[in-house]
Design an enzyme around this catalytic site. Sequence first.
Site, PDB file in Angstrom:
ATOM      1  N   GLU A 188      -8.594   0.236  -2.665  1.00  0.00           N
ATOM      2  CA  GLU A 188      -9.388   0.259  -1.434  1.00  0.00           C
ATOM      3  C   GLU A 188     -10.392   1.378  -1.570  1.00  0.00           C
ATOM      4  OE1 GLU A 188      -7.154   0.817   2.119  1.00  0.00           O
ATOM      5  OE2 GLU A 188      -5.921  -0.918   1.692  1.00  0.00           O
TER       6      GLU A 188
ATOM      7  N   HIS B 277      -3.444  -4.452   7.927  1.00  0.00           N
ATOM      8  CA  HIS B 277      -3.564  -3.298   8.821  1.00  0.00           C
ATOM      9  C   HIS B 277      -2.655  -3.452  10.029  1.00  0.00           C
ATOM     10  CE1 HIS B 277      -5.109   0.409  10.376  1.00  0.00           C
ATOM     11  NE2 HIS B 277      -5.758   0.553   9.254  1.00  0.00           N
ATOM     12  N   GLY B 278      -1.727  -2.512  10.123  1.00  0.00           N
ATOM     13  CA  GLY B 278      -0.833  -2.473  11.270  1.00  0.00           C
ATOM     14  C   GLY B 278       0.258  -3.540  11.268  1.00  0.00           C
TER      15      GLY B 278
ATOM     16  N   ARG C 275      -7.330  12.710   0.898  1.00  0.00           N
ATOM     17  CA  ARG C 275      -6.224  13.255   1.706  1.00  0.00           C
ATOM     18  C   ARG C 275      -4.855  12.800   1.194  1.00  0.00           C
ATOM     19  NH1 ARG C 275      -7.087  10.050   7.349  1.00  0.00           N
ATOM     20  NH2 ARG C 275      -9.071  11.110   7.215  1.00  0.00           N
ATOM     21  N   HIS C 276      -4.810  11.676   0.498  1.00  0.00           N
ATOM     22  CA  HIS C 276      -3.512  11.274  -0.070  1.00  0.00           C
ATOM     23  C   HIS C 276      -3.646  10.916  -1.551  1.00  0.00           C
ATOM     24  CE1 HIS C 276      -5.186   7.499   1.412  1.00  0.00           C
ATOM     25  NE2 HIS C 276      -4.746   7.656   2.644  1.00  0.00           N
TER      26      HIS C 276
ATOM     27  N   THR D  67      -6.777   6.568  10.154  1.00  0.00           N
ATOM     28  CA  THR D  67      -6.702   5.489   9.175  1.00  0.00           C
ATOM     29  C   THR D  67      -7.954   4.649   9.377  1.00  0.00           C
ATOM     30  OG1 THR D  67      -5.374   3.607   8.404  1.00  0.00           O
ATOM     31  CG2 THR D  67      -5.338   4.044  10.765  1.00  0.00           C
ATOM     32  N   THR D  68      -8.156   3.640   8.504  1.00  0.00           N
ATOM     33  CA  THR D  68      -9.376   2.839   8.606  1.00  0.00           C
ATOM     34  C   THR D  68      -9.494   2.214  10.002  1.00  0.00           C
ATOM     35  OG1 THR D  68      -8.881   2.255   6.321  1.00  0.00           O
ATOM     36  CG2 THR D  68     -10.733   1.127   7.361  1.00  0.00           C
TER      37      THR D  68
ATOM     38  N   ARG E 117      -9.577   7.845  -0.867  1.00  0.00           N
ATOM     39  CA  ARG E 117     -10.508   8.253   0.190  1.00  0.00           C
ATOM     40  C   ARG E 117     -11.444   9.347  -0.313  1.00  0.00           C
ATOM     41  NH1 ARG E 117      -9.240   6.798   5.654  1.00  0.00           N
ATOM     42  NH2 ARG E 117     -10.753   8.388   6.157  1.00  0.00           N
TER      43      ARG E 117
ATOM     44  N   ASN F 255       0.848  -1.185   0.000  1.00  0.00           N
ATOM     45  CA  ASN F 255       0.000   0.000   0.000  1.00  0.00           C
ATOM     46  C   ASN F 255       0.895   1.251   0.000  1.00  0.00           C
ATOM     47  OD1 ASN F 255      -1.370   2.293   1.123  1.00  0.00           O
ATOM     48  ND2 ASN F 255      -3.062   0.947   1.683  1.00  0.00           N
TER      49      ASN F 255
ATOM     50  N   ASP G 139      -0.159   4.506  -0.180  1.00  0.00           N
ATOM     51  CA  ASP G 139      -0.891   5.742   0.148  1.00  0.00           C
ATOM     52  C   ASP G 139       0.019   6.820   0.728  1.00  0.00           C
ATOM     53  OD1 ASP G 139      -3.256   4.529  -0.541  1.00  0.00           O
ATOM     54  OD2 ASP G 139      -3.928   4.202   1.517  1.00  0.00           O
ATOM     55  N   HIS G 140       0.961   6.376   1.583  1.00  0.00           N
ATOM     56  CA  HIS G 140       1.715   7.385   2.322  1.00  0.00           C
ATOM     57  C   HIS G 140       2.821   8.054   1.511  1.00  0.00           C
ATOM     58  CE1 HIS G 140      -0.912   6.874   5.529  1.00  0.00           C
ATOM     59  NE2 HIS G 140      -0.565   5.628   5.782  1.00  0.00           N
TER      60      HIS G 140
ATOM     61  N   GLY H  10       1.286  -1.342   4.326  1.00  0.00           N
ATOM     62  CA  GLY H  10       1.658  -0.027   3.833  1.00  0.00           C
ATOM     63  C   GLY H  10       2.604   0.733   4.732  1.00  0.00           C
ATOM     64  N   HIS H  11       2.084   1.169   5.876  1.00  0.00           N
ATOM     65  CA  HIS H  11       2.802   2.131   6.707  1.00  0.00           C
ATOM     66  C   HIS H  11       4.206   1.668   7.095  1.00  0.00           C
ATOM     67  CE1 HIS H  11       3.641   4.524  10.382  1.00  0.00           C
ATOM     68  NE2 HIS H  11       3.068   5.467   9.659  1.00  0.00           N
TER      69      HIS H  11
ATOM     70  N   HIS I   1      -5.720   3.593  -1.555  1.00  0.00           N
ATOM     71  CA  HIS I   1      -7.054   3.887  -1.016  1.00  0.00           C
ATOM     72  C   HIS I   1      -7.462   5.279  -1.509  1.00  0.00           C
ATOM     73  CE1 HIS I   1      -9.716   4.095   2.894  1.00  0.00           C
ATOM     74  NE2 HIS I   1     -10.388   4.379   1.799  1.00  0.00           N
TER      75      HIS I   1
ATOM     76  N   GLU J  16     -10.745  -9.488   3.509  1.00  0.00           N
ATOM     77  CA  GLU J  16      -9.469  -9.066   4.085  1.00  0.00           C
ATOM     78  C   GLU J  16      -9.712  -8.938   5.580  1.00  0.00           C
ATOM     79  OE1 GLU J  16      -6.941  -6.352   2.077  1.00  0.00           O
ATOM     80  OE2 GLU J  16      -6.205  -5.478   3.956  1.00  0.00           O
TER      81      GLU J  16
HETATM   82  N1  PXP Z   1      -5.672  -3.077   4.332  1.00  0.00           N
HETATM   83  C1  PXP Z   1      -6.649  -2.150   4.447  1.00  0.00           C
HETATM   84  C2  PXP Z   1      -8.031  -2.537   4.080  1.00  0.00           C
HETATM   85  C3  PXP Z   1      -6.370  -0.824   4.854  1.00  0.00           C
HETATM   86  O1  PXP Z   1      -7.359   0.090   4.964  1.00  0.00           O
HETATM   87  C4  PXP Z   1      -5.028  -0.475   5.125  1.00  0.00           C
HETATM   88  C5  PXP Z   1      -4.693   0.949   5.487  1.00  0.00           C
HETATM   89  O2  PXP Z   1      -4.923   1.775   4.391  1.00  0.00           O
HETATM   90  C6  PXP Z   1      -4.049  -1.468   4.981  1.00  0.00           C
HETATM   91  C7  PXP Z   1      -4.397  -2.763   4.613  1.00  0.00           C
HETATM   92  C8  PXP Z   1      -2.600  -1.183   5.257  1.00  0.00           C
HETATM   93  O3  PXP Z   1      -2.442  -0.869   6.595  1.00  0.00           O
HETATM   94  P1  PXP Z   1      -1.034  -0.353   7.126  1.00  0.00           P
HETATM   95  O4  PXP Z   1      -0.749   0.926   6.424  1.00  0.00           O
HETATM   96  O5  PXP Z   1      -1.244  -0.205   8.592  1.00  0.00           O
HETATM   97  O6  PXP Z   1      -0.020  -1.420   6.779  1.00  0.00           O
END
Ligand code: PXP
Length: 245
Positions: free
Chosen positions: A76, A196-197, A55-56, A106-107, A51, A13, A15-16, A218-219, A49, A157
């Site tokens: 996303e 996520h995370g 925002r990004h 974030t989500t 949004r 991901n 996005d950032h 992603g992050h 994503h 997911e």
């Molecule tokens: N999966 C989904 C559905 C998400 O919304 C996100 C955050 O945009 C991620 C994965 C990735 O999460 P992270 O950036 O915490 O790795």
Amino acid sequence: MTVRPLSQKLGVNIDHVATLRQARRAAEPSVLEAALEAEQGGADSITVHLREDRRHIQDADVFELSEKIYVPLNLEMSVSSEILKVALHVKPEKACLVPEKRQELTTEGGLDLFSKKKQLVSAIGALFAKKVEVSLFIDPIEEQVREAARLGAYAIEIHTGSYANASGVKQKEEIERIRHAARLGANLGLRIHAGHGLNYENIFPLLEVPEILEFNIGHSIVSRALFVGLSKAVSEMKRIITGGK
Ligand code: PXP
């Protein structure tokens, strides 16, 4: 011993990268260049994503990525009609439907598949008609998994945020919830993704959940990229996921 699938996949991901660009409303860093670097590092798909508050990631990013990257694009998205319109135009290979709140960082939490049923059914149908593989981002809750199968999703997911935020006994409990949801989903014919995370440390226990076929991260990868470059940050994660293969 757990038998892991031959190849668990990594969706990256980015996005950032766009978050940094939007901080200055500038032209750099390039989201496309980031996607191509991630591909070089071994990303199996690129996730962004779009949004509602933009925002990004911007609409133009999604159009450009869909034309220029080599691996599948995973969009996303919320089920708002405006975002759905973009998705139906772009026709990404995959779409992951997520809940969205304006004020969140974030989500937060997965979709409640019971409360937005009508919109979900219509979005899933419209996306499937364009041959988009639809996954639903849900918490590891049995009723949600069963409902995802009833709604005809291609994949779920599993939201790993609670797992990522937990420690000790609570974290072990979260792994069990994920394991149970993954097994149930696979038995119901769903493909299982997770995200996520997740980072370079907490991913390990989830690699032992054989039903998980794809991780979306992603992050942590973009953060590591600041120090080692994106291609290397991705290849390090890919190596972990594939067990060095
Ligand atoms: N999966 C989904 C559905 C998400 O919304 C996100 C955050 O945009 C991620 C994965 C990735 O999460 P992270 O950036 O915490 O790795």
